[in-house]
Design a protein around this motif. Structure first.
Motif, PDB file in Angstrom:
ATOM      1  N   UNK A 244      38.447 -81.569 145.857  1.00 41.01           N
ATOM      2  CA  UNK A 244      37.228 -81.263 145.212  1.00 41.01           C
ATOM      3  C   UNK A 244      36.736 -82.723 144.765  1.00 41.01           C
ATOM      4  N   UNK A 245      37.297 -83.713 145.216  1.00 44.05           N
ATOM      5  CA  UNK A 245      36.884 -85.139 144.580  1.00 44.05           C
ATOM      6  C   UNK A 245      36.930 -85.994 145.583  1.00 44.05           C
ATOM      7  N   UNK A 246      36.436 -85.815 146.703  1.00 42.48           N
ATOM      8  CA  UNK A 246      36.101 -86.751 148.032  1.00 42.48           C
ATOM      9  C   UNK A 246      35.216 -87.805 147.459  1.00 42.48           C
ATOM     10  N   UNK A 247      35.639 -89.223 147.575  1.00 45.01           N
ATOM     11  CA  UNK A 247      34.706 -90.255 147.046  1.00 45.01           C
ATOM     12  C   UNK A 247      33.636 -90.479 148.119  1.00 45.01           C
ATOM     13  N   UNK A 248      32.558 -90.698 147.589  1.00 48.91           N
ATOM     14  CA  UNK A 248      31.347 -91.055 148.379  1.00 48.91           C
ATOM     15  C   UNK A 248      31.176 -92.510 148.665  1.00 48.91           C
ATOM     16  N   UNK A 249      31.040 -92.756 149.922  1.00 46.08           N
ATOM     17  CA  UNK A 249      30.630 -94.228 150.351  1.00 46.08           C
ATOM     18  C   UNK A 249      31.793 -95.011 150.499  1.00 46.08           C
TER      19      UNK A 249
ATOM     20  N   UNK B  21      40.227 -96.627 146.509  1.00 39.92           N
ATOM     21  CA  UNK B  21      40.443 -95.216 146.055  1.00 39.92           C
ATOM     22  C   UNK B  21      41.652 -94.973 145.227  1.00 39.92           C
ATOM     23  N   UNK B  22      41.766 -94.814 144.087  1.00 40.39           N
ATOM     24  CA  UNK B  22      43.052 -94.554 143.449  1.00 40.39           C
ATOM     25  C   UNK B  22      43.334 -93.020 143.077  1.00 40.39           C
TER      26      UNK B  22
ATOM     27  N   UNK C 163      46.590 -87.458 149.907  1.00 43.25           N
ATOM     28  CA  UNK C 163      45.923 -88.463 150.659  1.00 43.25           C
ATOM     29  C   UNK C 163      45.239 -88.037 151.959  1.00 43.25           C
ATOM     30  N   UNK C 164      46.134 -87.244 152.593  1.00 49.89           N
ATOM     31  CA  UNK C 164      45.494 -86.405 153.892  1.00 49.89           C
ATOM     32  C   UNK C 164      44.855 -85.474 153.592  1.00 49.89           C
ATOM     33  N   UNK C 165      45.190 -84.850 152.721  1.00 54.28           N
ATOM     34  CA  UNK C 165      44.084 -83.634 152.318  1.00 54.28           C
ATOM     35  C   UNK C 165      42.725 -84.165 152.022  1.00 54.28           C
ATOM     36  N   UNK C 166      42.550 -85.166 151.147  1.00 54.30           N
ATOM     37  CA  UNK C 166      41.368 -85.748 150.834  1.00 54.30           C
ATOM     38  C   UNK C 166      40.643 -86.173 152.368  1.00 54.30           C
ATOM     39  N   UNK C 167      41.447 -87.002 152.939  1.00 53.34           N
ATOM     40  CA  UNK C 167      40.940 -87.313 154.461  1.00 53.34           C
ATOM     41  C   UNK C 167      40.571 -86.176 155.322  1.00 53.34           C
ATOM     42  N   UNK C 168      41.349 -85.401 155.344  1.00 53.80           N
ATOM     43  CA  UNK C 168      40.707 -84.077 156.395  1.00 53.80           C
ATOM     44  C   UNK C 168      39.576 -83.424 155.831  1.00 53.80           C
TER      45      UNK C 168
END
Length: 290
Positions: free
Chosen positions: A21-26, A121-122, A140-145
């Motif tokens: 829900x919080x994949x960082x932009x940029x 990214x923290x 972190x892998x969930x975010x990257x996926x």
């Protein structure tokens, strides 16, 4: 008494939801960039998984390196450094000598990596008290996926199923494990084997599934488990079972299957009187003296 490791393992589905829900932009690699992903230990194995997924998604050439082996002189559009602690010597040294733009993912905002990388990214909500890393790696892998456009809903549902299901006693009592992966799950197979070694000092190996028949299958036999993360090559189950060994394949998302391996590692630790929160000979971060 529940260990920190057990509590952290159980919290993974919720951490994954938050990451998605919080994949960082940029800050993360964008399509078309040539990227190198670096890390040590668990972070290297997560780097391997992400690199394969990113290339499979058509987003650009992506290499994964153990930080100590990464070629500093090779030019990339972006370096992505993974470090839960933010203090790992090899990662910080690589960031100091690369000339490429850098992004780091860490769990601790009060560490040197905050100034060593250009962007950070923290994921402090996924930090851990245990030395053995579980939820930070998978979060972190969930975010990257998710950043690659994947729907993590099925993986989260699979992980919840794994956490609710009883463990097979044969897995807890097995003499030896060989973890196998294919494509992006090769890195997760390596990580599953590492968890077994760290938490329970178990005899474990890991290979690409198609390579397993080129020698390593010789170790298969009664009381030993060949554990596939993802879909196994045709005929491999039959070849392993012909040795008297156990072939384990669930069909679940490989990241959720890693959660099961984490649970088995902790159960094996308990059976051996070991503390997975404080594994022998290990520390939270490897900091080398000059």
């Amino acid at each position: 008494m529940t260990t920190h490791t057990e509590a952290e393992i159980a919290s993974q589905p919720e951490c994954w939801r938050r990451a998605v829900a919080d994949v960082p932009a940029g800050a993360l690699p964008v399509p078309g960039e040539r990227v190198a992903v670096v890390g040590c230990g668990t972070s290297w194995f997560i780097a391997m998984a992400y690199a394969t997924l990113r290339e499979r998604a058509g987003q650009g050439e992506t290499d994964a390196f153990a930080a100590s082996e990464a070629p500093a002189g090779r030019r990339y559009d972006r370096i992505l450094a993974l470090s839960r602690s933010g203090t790992t010597t090899e990662v910080l040294e690589f960031l100091s000598r690369t000339g490429s733009p850098t992004t780091a993912i860490t769990a601790d905002p009060d560490t040197p990596i905050m100034t060593a990388a250009g962007q950070v990214i923290v994921l402090d909500y996924a930090d851990e008290r245990s030395v053995v890393q579980t939820r930070f790696a998978t979060t972190q892998l969930a975010m990257l996926r998710a950043s690659l456009g994947e729907d993590l809903g099925p993986a989260i549902a699979d992980a919840e199923h794994v956490l609710a299901a009883p463990l097979d006693p044969a897995l807890v009592e097995a003499e030896q494990f060989s973890f196998l992966g294919a494509g992006w799950s090769v890195g997760l197979a390596q990580e599953a084997a590492l968890k077994m070694r760290e938490a329970s000092r178990s005899w474990t190996e890991a290979y690409p599934a198609m390579e397993y028949r080129h020698g390593p299958i010789s170790i298969a036999g009664p009381g030993r488990v060949t554990w596939m993360l993802g879909k196994a090559p045709e005929g491999l189950r039959e070849q392993v079972e012909a040795t008297g060994g156990t072939f384990y394949e669930s069909g679940l998302d490989p990241m959720a299957e890693l959660v099961r391996a984490q649970r088995v590692a902790v159960a094996r630790a308990a059976a051996r009187g070991l503390d997975p929160d404080e594994p022998l000979h290990l520390t939270r971060s490897v900091i080398l003296s000059s």
